[in-house]
Design a protein around this motif. Structure first.
Motif, PDB file in Angstrom:
ATOM      1  N   GLU A 155       0.817  -1.214   0.000  1.00  0.00           N
ATOM      2  CA  GLU A 155       0.000   0.000   0.000  1.00  0.00           C
ATOM      3  C   GLU A 155       0.852   1.267   0.000  1.00  0.00           C
ATOM      4  O   GLU A 155       0.366   2.351  -0.268  1.00  0.00           O
ATOM      5  N   HIS A 156       2.147   1.124   0.304  1.00  0.00           N
ATOM      6  CA  HIS A 156       3.009   2.318   0.411  1.00  0.00           C
ATOM      7  C   HIS A 156       3.716   2.662  -0.888  1.00  0.00           C
ATOM      8  O   HIS A 156       4.074   3.804  -1.113  1.00  0.00           O
ATOM      9  N   HIS A 164      -2.317   2.127   9.668  1.00  0.00           N
ATOM     10  CA  HIS A 164      -2.896   0.785   9.484  1.00  0.00           C
ATOM     11  C   HIS A 164      -4.052   0.533  10.458  1.00  0.00           C
ATOM     12  O   HIS A 164      -4.121  -0.517  11.108  1.00  0.00           O
ATOM     13  N   HIS A 210       7.112  -4.786   8.644  1.00  0.00           N
ATOM     14  CA  HIS A 210       6.937  -3.323   8.567  1.00  0.00           C
ATOM     15  C   HIS A 210       5.855  -2.931   9.563  1.00  0.00           C
ATOM     16  O   HIS A 210       5.097  -3.788  10.015  1.00  0.00           O
ATOM     17  N   ALA A 226       2.922  -2.461  10.330  1.00  0.00           N
ATOM     18  CA  ALA A 226       1.508  -2.545   9.970  1.00  0.00           C
ATOM     19  C   ALA A 226       0.637  -2.955  11.156  1.00  0.00           C
ATOM     20  O   ALA A 226      -0.576  -2.853  11.083  1.00  0.00           O
TER      21      ALA A 226
HETATM   22 ZN   LIG Z   1       1.760  -0.645   5.576  1.00  0.00          ZN
END
Ligand SMILES: [Zn+2]
Length: 310
Positions: A67-68, A144, A208, A210
């Motif tokens: 998503e990044h 998130h 990451h 999230a």
């Molecule tokens: Zn993320």
């Protein structure tokens, strides 16, 4: 007579124009479902749960991309140009969507930031790249939010309101669908909280950042992260420190994600005898996780199993 007819036609045109240009007053289209574009698949699932057959939903991300670091396609612009509602998470998650919206030039588009009103987690004490997501998470808050079902409920309410605003004819259906979904969500949340209740070791390393909302809701403890920003390589120094921490504290589980490169988590696991469990923050990232409820169940159950095996 003729002059008056022309004047009337002109007046109607002006009012018609004003009517159409003012998004909140435009009548719901009687022909076909409400066109909705969403940034990430979790929003697609929420939109379908509320809208059912009365909405047609297109997600820009499929669930297999991060998503990044998503790169928009020309077809995304077309989708936004034809949409009536756009749903985003916000909090700086979809850094790529603002210019898409601008370039689509769609004055009727209702843009809904579904994280509005959610209490954000701001990470402190974590080293952040000056321009990176680490710093953004500290300033804006971690984006998130959907990984806590309580936050998902807030997002559902924003979506329901947006649909009612743009298609008031189906207001009752939208409200009923929302109520039914919130009931299912409550039930699953209770089931999952019960499932993790007996866990003795709840510590994990994440790939990451999230998972802070998820961890807080289900009582997991995040002891370190491989990257603070998707797309950046962790330094050798950071990885060495992480290996030392995993060994010293005897942390047994590393959470990775199918959207990210598996190499570093696997190397860390080899070095430390920890095990990698692959969870998905986006529905559809792993077979059997197409809906939010399926994804949440999968992520909690897989993590619980991995922690119990240690
Ligand atoms: Zn993320």
């Amino acid at each position: 007579m003729r002059v008056r007819a022309v004047a009337l036609a002109a007046t109607l045109t002006i009012f018609g124009g004003v009517f159409l240009a003012f998004p909140f007053c435009s009548p719901a289209s009687a022909s076909g479902p409400l066109n909705v574009v969403v940034t990430i698949p979790v929003l697609k699932d929420f939109a379908i749960q509320v809208g059912g057959p009365h909405v047609s939903v297109h997600s820009l991300l499929s669930g297999l991309e991060s998503e990044h670091t998503y790169s928009p396609k020309p077809s995304d612009l077309v989708a936004i140009r034809n949409a009536r509602v756009l749903l985003e998470v916000g909090v700086g998650l979809e850094v790529w969507v603002r210019s898409l919206i601008r370039n689509a030039g769609n004055p009727l588009l209702l843009v809904v930031t579904t994280s509005k009103g959610i209490a954000l987690i701001r990470e402190r004490g974590q080293k952040a790249d000056r321009r990176g997501a680490g710093l953004r998470h500290q300033q804006l808050g971690n984006p998130h939010v959907w990984l806590d079902p309580e936050n998902a409920k807030v997002m559902m309410r924003h979506i329901t309101e947006a649909f009612i605003q743009t298609d008031s004819g189906h207001a009752k259906v939208y409200r009923n669908n929302q109520a039914e979904y919130l009931r299912q969500l409550d039930e699953l949340q209770r089931e999952l909280v019960n499932r993790v209740r007996g866990l003795t070791d709840r510590r994990v390393i994440v790939h990451h950042p999230a998972w802070p909302y998820f961890a807080r809701r289900f009582g997991f403890s995040i002891e370190g992260e491989i990257v603070s920003q998707v797309g950046a390589e962790p330094s050798a120094k950071h990885l060495q420190a992480l290996v030392k921490r995993i060994r010293d504290k005897q942390i047994r589980v590393i959470i990775s994600e199918p959207q990210l490169n598996q190499k570093i988590p696997q190397v860390l696991a080899r070095e430390t005898n920890a095990r990698v469990v692959v969870l998905t923050p986006l529905p559809g990232g792993i077979p059997g996780t197409q809906t939010y409820l399926d994804m949440l169940r999968y992520d909690v159950l897989e993590l619980a199993k991995a922690l119990e095996r240690s």
